[in-house]
Design an enzyme around this catalytic site. Structure first.
Site, PDB file in Angstrom:
ATOM      1  N   ASN A 251     -63.357 -24.474   0.589  1.00  0.00           N
ATOM      2  CA  ASN A 251     -61.973 -24.935   0.558  1.00  0.00           C
ATOM      3  C   ASN A 251     -61.780 -26.287  -0.123  1.00  0.00           C
ATOM      4  O   ASN A 251     -62.683 -27.129  -0.125  1.00  0.00           O
ATOM      5  CB  ASN A 251     -61.433 -25.072   1.994  1.00  0.00           C
ATOM      6  CG  ASN A 251     -61.346 -23.758   2.724  1.00  0.00           C
ATOM      7  OD1 ASN A 251     -60.594 -22.878   2.350  1.00  0.00           O
ATOM      8  ND2 ASN A 251     -62.128 -23.619   3.796  1.00  0.00           N
ATOM      9  N   GLU A 330     -65.323 -20.931  13.112  1.00  0.00           N
ATOM     10  CA  GLU A 330     -64.736 -21.423  11.863  1.00  0.00           C
ATOM     11  C   GLU A 330     -65.802 -21.325  10.774  1.00  0.00           C
ATOM     12  O   GLU A 330     -66.912 -21.830  10.940  1.00  0.00           O
ATOM     13  CB  GLU A 330     -64.275 -22.867  12.026  1.00  0.00           C
ATOM     14  CG  GLU A 330     -63.841 -23.567  10.752  1.00  0.00           C
ATOM     15  CD  GLU A 330     -62.707 -22.844  10.055  1.00  0.00           C
ATOM     16  OE1 GLU A 330     -62.872 -22.521   8.861  1.00  0.00           O
ATOM     17  OE2 GLU A 330     -61.666 -22.591  10.690  1.00  0.00           O
ATOM     18  N   ASP A 355     -68.831 -16.716  10.051  1.00  0.00           N
ATOM     19  CA  ASP A 355     -67.780 -15.747   9.735  1.00  0.00           C
ATOM     20  C   ASP A 355     -67.307 -15.093  11.024  1.00  0.00           C
ATOM     21  O   ASP A 355     -68.111 -14.630  11.838  1.00  0.00           O
ATOM     22  CB  ASP A 355     -68.318 -14.688   8.782  1.00  0.00           C
ATOM     23  CG  ASP A 355     -67.306 -13.606   8.484  1.00  0.00           C
ATOM     24  OD1 ASP A 355     -66.446 -13.821   7.617  1.00  0.00           O
ATOM     25  OD2 ASP A 355     -67.356 -12.545   9.143  1.00  0.00           O
ATOM     26  N   GLY A 356     -65.984 -15.038  11.217  1.00  0.00           N
ATOM     27  CA  GLY A 356     -65.434 -14.562  12.485  1.00  0.00           C
ATOM     28  C   GLY A 356     -65.849 -13.149  12.835  1.00  0.00           C
ATOM     29  O   GLY A 356     -66.286 -12.878  13.962  1.00  0.00           O
ATOM     30  N   ASP A 373     -56.660 -16.248  13.796  1.00  0.00           N
ATOM     31  CA  ASP A 373     -55.880 -17.199  13.003  1.00  0.00           C
ATOM     32  C   ASP A 373     -56.622 -17.484  11.704  1.00  0.00           C
ATOM     33  O   ASP A 373     -56.878 -18.637  11.355  1.00  0.00           O
ATOM     34  CB  ASP A 373     -55.648 -18.488  13.797  1.00  0.00           C
ATOM     35  CG  ASP A 373     -54.603 -19.384  13.126  1.00  0.00           C
ATOM     36  OD1 ASP A 373     -53.881 -18.895  12.250  1.00  0.00           O
ATOM     37  OD2 ASP A 373     -54.517 -20.573  13.497  1.00  0.00           O
TER      38      ASP A 373
END
Length: 529
Positions: A251, A330, A355-356, A373
């Site tokens: 990100n 997260e 990774d979720g 989310d």
């Protein structure tokens, strides 16, 4: 080769090094392009497709041009002048790129009425990256001309050149992603690879005793910029309330702070993904609505958040449900660090980097509340939008448990992204309810296997603290039952980027219509006020 008066070209190692570093620079610029565009257009598959497509077009044109140019003008000086020009152009991207993107986007906003994201990202790519990558596309065919001495070994030579170019591309893929961008940022990454190309060009011109002064100055300036102090801001229009701009493997990260709140934005410089109100209480965002989930659940002792962010929902759960256990997953480790340093995420929140979906699949635990989310504009992980994923969530809920999903970019159009998500979730959970977040584009969806979830919510919301109760009253009044349908997303087929782009296009279109009306009424200079 010696007969051409270029001693350095007689050493194939130099030609191979040129091929190697040119291939490396192509991929480094491509990855840098994705990070330069991400804060403005997101990092979705659509944007990646635009980047890869325009770059491949540029390389193809460069290959044809380079081959023909090498046949007509076999002097190697032309190639290394082109490499020097690429170095200069690439070094200018960190300084001019953001303004070019803003200018191209603003210009297209006056004329484009649909698919704005595609056209704006493509226009920015064409202006910034097609020219230097077209020049880099001339390298391999030109080097083939200079290294082929006879037909007896030309296959071997060309194979070695291609192999080294490919190996350079492989390293140029991993090095920016895992080393330079996280360590020194996108801007300096452009400068590092510009410096490499400038030094290669300088070495050639020194061997030819020509262009030494000009190439030396260019190389020296670019190399100096690599180490020079740099305060680079993607969101150059922002004021002093930006306290952090950083980049991770995943990100672009921006933290803004004012007297009232702290906010985190990721990849999109115009939006807010996480928020913390300094004096506590409700945020005025979707997190408040999501707090209906613990009231619906039979118990609210164990909470799992997939997409922890800065921990806003985690802190709210700890505040309003004392004694509960909160685990947050997260994928971006830097976001976890930011949540601790800037947002004061409590130590009792178990923050896990991963990774979720992969983490959930490996876990054998069950939770009373699971919050999803992980959706951000059109950058929705397809693997966390499918019926297989929601089945996994269903199996990890404790009896009487509730899942809450934050869905962004709601739309009234038929067949929108959120309708697909609602149909998919409803195909797994027998009881689903949704509510539109006031004043935004988010929608919260609550799902459970327990038919008593809604009744529990209604009975518990009346005895809450005043601010909490006010939000829950709004949730109760606006909540509707999700009936479900046939729009099911699967691991095999989940076109989330295209669905998301349709909604984003609708939102952007409405904003652009307002801007065009303003220009017609008050003139274009009114936009500067």
């Amino acid at each position: 080769m010696e007969a051409k008066g270029a001693p350095i070209l007689g050493r194939k190692v130099f030609l191979y090094a040129t091929s190697f570093f040119s291939g490396m620079s192509v991929m480094a610029i491509e990855l840098g392009a994705s990070r330069l565009l991400a804060p403005y257009f997101s990092s979705s598959q659509i944007v990646w497709t635009v980047i890869i497509g325009t770059i491949m077009i540029a390389m193809a044109i460069g290959n044809v041009w380079g081959g023909r140019s090498a046949d007509r003008h076999p002097e190697p000086e032309r190639l290394f002048k082109r490499l020097l020009l690429v170095a200069i152009w690439t070094a200018l991207i960190p300084f001019a790129g953001r303004y070019v993107i803003a200018g191209v986007t603003g210009l297209l906003a006056l004329f484009v009425k649909s698919n704005f994201l595609v056209w704006a990202s493509m226009g920015s790519c064409l202006v910034l990256f097609v020219f230097p990558l077209m020049l880099l596309g001339t390298v391999t065919p030109s080097l083939m001309k200079y290294t082929t001495e006879s037909l007896d070994d030309n296959g071997k030579t060309l194979g070695e050149l291609e192999a080294l170019n490919t190996i350079g591309s492989i390293i140029g893929t991993f090095l920016p992603t895992f080393v330079t961008i996280p360590a020194v940022g996108t801007a300096r990454t452009f400068l590092i690879f510009a410096a490499i190309l400038a030094v290669i060009s300088l070495a050639f011109f020194i061997s030819r005793h020509r262009w030494i002064g000009r190439s030396a100055v260019c190389a020296a300036v670019i190399c100096a910029l690599v180490f020079a102090p740099m305060n680079y801001s993607f969101a150059f229009w922002e004021g002093d309330d930006v306290v952090l701009e950083d980049e991770s493997i995943y990100n672009y990260l921006q933290v803004k702070e004012d007297e009232r709140r702290i906010a985190l934005s990721t990849n999109v410089a115009f939006g807010v993904q996480s928020i913390k109100i300094k004096d506590g209480g409700m945020t005025g965002m979707y997190y408040d609505y999501a707090l209906a989930a613990p009231l619906m659940a039979e118990e609210a002792e164990d909470v799992l958040i997939l997409g922890l962010g800065s921990g806003t929902f985690a802190e709210q759960c700890l505040e309003y449900f004392p004694g509960c256990s909160v685990t947050g997953v997260e994928i971006d480790e830097k976001i976890v660090d930011i949540s601790r340093e800037y947002f004061g995420l409590p130590e009792e929140v178990n923050a896990i980097v991963g990774d979720g979906r992969a983490w959930l699949t490996d876990s054998e635990e069950k939770w009373d509340v699971i919050m999803i989310d992980a959706y951000q504009d059109i950058t929705i992980p397809f693997q966390m939008s499918s019926v297989e994923f929601f089945t996994e969530v269903y199996e990890h809920l404790a009896p009487g448990g509730v899942m809450v999903v934050n869905m962004s970019m709601r739309s009234e159009s038929e067949g929108s992204m959120n309708e697909y998500l609602m149909d998919t979730i409803r195909s797994v959970f027998p009881h689903c309810y949704a509510v539109r977040v006031s004043g935004g584009t988010n929608m919260e969806l609550f799902a459970s296997a327990d038919e008593g979830a809604l009744a529990r919510f209604e009975s518990r919301r009346v005895s809450l603290p005043e601010e909490y109760a006010a939000i829950m009253q709004r949730v109760s009044g606006d909540m509707f039952t999700v009936e479900g349908g046939e729009r099911i997303l699967t691991d095999d087929k989940a076109p989330v980027e295209l669905l998301g782009m349709e909604v984003l296009d609708e939102i952007i279109g409405a904003e652009l219509d307002a801007l065009r009306d303003q220009i017609r009424e008050d003139g274009i200079m009114s936009l500067l006020k």
